[in-house]
Scaffold this motif. Sequence first.
Motif, mmCIF file in Angstrom:
data_model
loop_
_atom_site.group_PDB
_atom_site.id
_atom_site.type_symbol
_atom_site.label_atom_id
_atom_site.label_comp_id
_atom_site.label_asym_id
_atom_site.label_seq_id
_atom_site.Cartn_x
_atom_site.Cartn_y
_atom_site.Cartn_z
ATOM 1 N N TYR A 32 -113.612 -72.344 -4.367
ATOM 2 C CA TYR A 32 -114.559 -72.733 -5.407
ATOM 3 C C TYR A 32 -115.850 -71.912 -5.449
ATOM 4 C CZ TYR A 32 -117.973 -75.371 -2.656
ATOM 5 O OH TYR A 32 -118.968 -75.729 -1.804
ATOM 6 N N GLN A 33 -116.248 -71.273 -4.372
ATOM 7 C CA GLN A 33 -117.491 -70.492 -4.403
ATOM 8 C C GLN A 33 -117.261 -69.014 -4.690
ATOM 9 O OE1 GLN A 33 -119.695 -71.382 -0.806
ATOM 10 N NE2 GLN A 33 -120.812 -72.937 -1.907
ATOM 11 N N LEU A 50 -111.572 -64.771 -11.797
ATOM 12 C CA LEU A 50 -111.073 -64.166 -10.561
ATOM 13 C C LEU A 50 -109.792 -64.836 -10.076
ATOM 14 C CD1 LEU A 50 -114.406 -63.637 -8.607
ATOM 15 C CD2 LEU A 50 -112.806 -61.846 -9.282
ATOM 16 N N ILE A 51 -109.768 -66.142 -10.087
ATOM 17 C CA ILE A 51 -108.578 -66.861 -9.620
ATOM 18 C C ILE A 51 -107.386 -66.560 -10.523
ATOM 19 C CG2 ILE A 51 -107.557 -69.158 -9.293
ATOM 20 C CD1 ILE A 51 -110.437 -70.065 -8.445
ATOM 21 N N ALA A 68 -107.836 -72.840 -11.008
ATOM 22 C CA ALA A 68 -108.996 -72.222 -11.656
ATOM 23 C C ALA A 68 -109.777 -73.253 -12.474
ATOM 24 C CB ALA A 68 -108.547 -71.062 -12.543
ATOM 25 N N SER A 69 -109.070 -74.169 -13.113
ATOM 26 C CA SER A 69 -109.727 -75.212 -13.897
ATOM 27 C C SER A 69 -110.506 -76.165 -12.996
ATOM 28 C CB SER A 69 -108.677 -75.982 -14.707
ATOM 29 O OG SER A 69 -109.276 -76.962 -15.496
ATOM 30 N N VAL A 70 -109.925 -76.535 -11.858
ATOM 31 C CA VAL A 70 -110.618 -77.407 -10.906
ATOM 32 C C VAL A 70 -111.914 -76.749 -10.450
ATOM 33 C CG1 VAL A 70 -110.509 -78.481 -8.616
ATOM 34 C CG2 VAL A 70 -108.523 -78.587 -10.142
ATOM 35 N N VAL A 71 -111.838 -75.461 -10.135
ATOM 36 C CA VAL A 71 -113.021 -74.723 -9.692
ATOM 37 C C VAL A 71 -114.041 -74.608 -10.828
ATOM 38 C CG1 VAL A 71 -113.832 -72.445 -8.941
ATOM 39 C CG2 VAL A 71 -111.808 -73.473 -7.878
ATOM 40 N N TYR A 72 -113.570 -74.339 -12.028
ATOM 41 C CA TYR A 72 -114.460 -74.198 -13.179
ATOM 42 C C TYR A 72 -115.269 -75.471 -13.420
ATOM 43 C CZ TYR A 72 -116.007 -73.192 -17.939
ATOM 44 O OH TYR A 72 -116.761 -72.985 -19.058
ATOM 45 N N ILE A 101 -109.765 -82.632 -10.271
ATOM 46 C CA ILE A 101 -111.202 -82.415 -10.496
ATOM 47 C C ILE A 101 -111.993 -83.631 -10.015
ATOM 48 C CG2 ILE A 101 -113.011 -82.198 -12.272
ATOM 49 C CD1 ILE A 101 -110.848 -80.545 -13.898
ATOM 50 N N SER A 102 -111.506 -84.823 -10.336
ATOM 51 C CA SER A 102 -112.239 -86.029 -9.932
ATOM 52 C C SER A 102 -112.279 -86.159 -8.412
ATOM 53 C CB SER A 102 -111.648 -87.275 -10.584
ATOM 54 O OG SER A 102 -110.348 -87.540 -10.102
ATOM 55 N N ILE A 103 -111.174 -85.851 -7.740
ATOM 56 C CA ILE A 103 -111.163 -85.903 -6.270
ATOM 57 C C ILE A 103 -112.042 -84.798 -5.706
ATOM 58 C CG2 ILE A 103 -109.734 -85.636 -4.197
ATOM 59 C CD1 ILE A 103 -107.437 -86.920 -5.827
ATOM 60 N N PHE A 104 -111.942 -83.607 -6.270
ATOM 61 C CA PHE A 104 -112.732 -82.460 -5.823
ATOM 62 C C PHE A 104 -114.226 -82.782 -5.857
ATOM 63 C CE2 PHE A 104 -114.950 -78.451 -6.649
ATOM 64 C CZ PHE A 104 -114.450 -77.641 -5.643
#
Length: 149
Positions: A32-33, A50-51, A68-72, A101-104
């Motif tokens: 994620y970073q 990048l992902i 990539a969507s989760v990171v975005y 995403i919600s868990i992340f």
Amino acid sequence: ELYSHVIIAGLKKKSGLTKRDEFLLRMAIILYQIGKYVNLLDSQAHAWNLIRGTDIFGISDKEKDIVASVVYYDHKGNPSDDDTPFRILSDTAKMTALKLISIFRMVRAMDISRKQKLKDITARATGMFDKNKEFFENVYGLEVKLERR
């Protein structure tokens, strides 16, 4: 990573997430970073690009799009078809992405120090938790609390 496993295990029957989905979440936590190494401004978009543009052994293009969507959407509002990272996902992938995403976000809020030491929670961490719990509750239909033991 540890917190993500605990949350997924606790939601096992409710979430419908698989071991593979948990793997994708762990990958998002690791990556994620990545966008911040390119530019701090709009780092989520850089991370997304990048992902998606990197060959990652053992992961399909559709799975890369989910990661990539989760990171975005690390902390960038609610996923919406107004945004390309969410719009390009299939309906099934969108549901998986929303859950991850919600868990992340909850994992990040619980581990603001990045040291996996809940005893170090500060007012800032509690604020992040409160800010992200509504999204989690909307996705899973469950109330979440951060309690000190």
